[in-house]
Design an enzyme around this catalytic site. Sequence first.
Site, short mmCIF file in Angstrom:
data_model
loop_
_atom_site.label_atom_id
_atom_site.label_comp_id
_atom_site.label_asym_id
_atom_site.label_seq_id
_atom_site.Cartn_x
_atom_site.Cartn_y
_atom_site.Cartn_z
N MET A 1 0.85 -1.18 0.00
CA MET A 1 0.00 0.00 0.00
C MET A 1 0.88 1.22 0.00
SD MET A 1 -0.82 1.02 3.60
CE MET A 1 0.48 -0.19 3.59
N PRO A 2 0.57 2.33 -0.65
CA PRO A 2 -0.73 2.61 -1.26
C PRO A 2 -1.02 1.72 -2.48
CG PRO A 2 0.83 4.33 -1.81
CD PRO A 2 1.48 3.47 -0.78
#
Lengths: 62, 62, 62, 62, 62, 62
Positions: B1-2
């Site tokens: 993530m992102p």
Amino acid sequence: MPIVQIEMLSGRTLEQKREMVKEVTETLVKTIKCRPEAVKIIIREMEKQNYAENGKLYMELP
Amino acid sequence: MPIVQIEMLSGRTLEQKREMVKEVTETLVKTIKCRPEAVKIIIREMEKQNYAENGKLYMELP
Amino acid sequence: MPIVQIEMLSGRTLEQKREMVKEVTETLVKTIKCRPEAVKIIIREMEKQNYAENGKLYMELP
Amino acid sequence: MPIVQIEMLSGRTLEQKREMVKEVTETLVKTIKCRPEAVKIIIREMEKQNYAENGKLYMELP
Amino acid sequence: MPIVQIEMLSGRTLEQKREMVKEVTETLVKTIKCRPEAVKIIIREMEKQNYAENGKLYMELP
Amino acid sequence: MPIVQIEMLSGRTLEQKREMVKEVTETLVKTIKCRPEAVKIIIREMEKQNYAENGKLYMELP
């Protein structure tokens, strides 16, 4: 619901998809206590030029 | 993530996608302070009959 | 379009989001040749108990 | 915004898509009071082997 | 299926959501010929600092 | 990748989420032959007024 969206590289066989949706559904029924009929799964297949990690297209990763 | 999902019209070249994922990743690293390896990007390409604005399919927009 | 969805851990400041959307938009305009007004960005913030890698919730990763 | 994503089985005609986006847009304008130009709709078409309910691929449902 | 995901600014009333899902469902039944029970709708509400157009957060748009 | 997005009603315990991501990951590793580190899971929790079936908000379903 639950509604599950799975993005994966294209190339899996029909048999693999069949097994995957069967077992993911059983897992959700068991762990979050939902009815199996309530589980919907969307599979999206990606080409290797449509996924990137670390700033590089998957087709170019080592 | 992102994890980043980008929907765009189909038709971009491989070179454009390569540059896009490289620079979007650098931008995220710089602005939200994440590690480049953590950035995953999914590209989804749409046909002009599968996107609409203002109640009209894109293929019919002026 | 392009329509961009960004999932990231919650906790970024308003200033970081402001900079992120400005620069992601500029990057897309430059690399895939779209108009800046056409770029839409959805930010979704996740709690550390709502993201997992390697079978573990993010809050429990080392 | 609003941004609408619609997943459906592939096979609808262009005329059906045209009508669908026109009427979904009108419905949103009327019910949640937004401007029609603000409504964006992404259509994603699925093959019957890429959708599952109750642990079974759609192509195998009765 | 169809599975519909609607992103919109937070702030709509319960009554508006109730009307929206009722009418979007009716519209899909009519235009793409599906059963009403098959239509699933996910509503996601966004804060004004989590949506951007033209490189600017919505809270800062004129 | 695979990247999995799971929408479910809010209210599950941390322990249920922990078990769910562990077992969904194991299931994917087993059925589609990917590395466990490659599996990313995003959980999104919905309020009962943000999900609809058959034209009705979930909070109003029998």
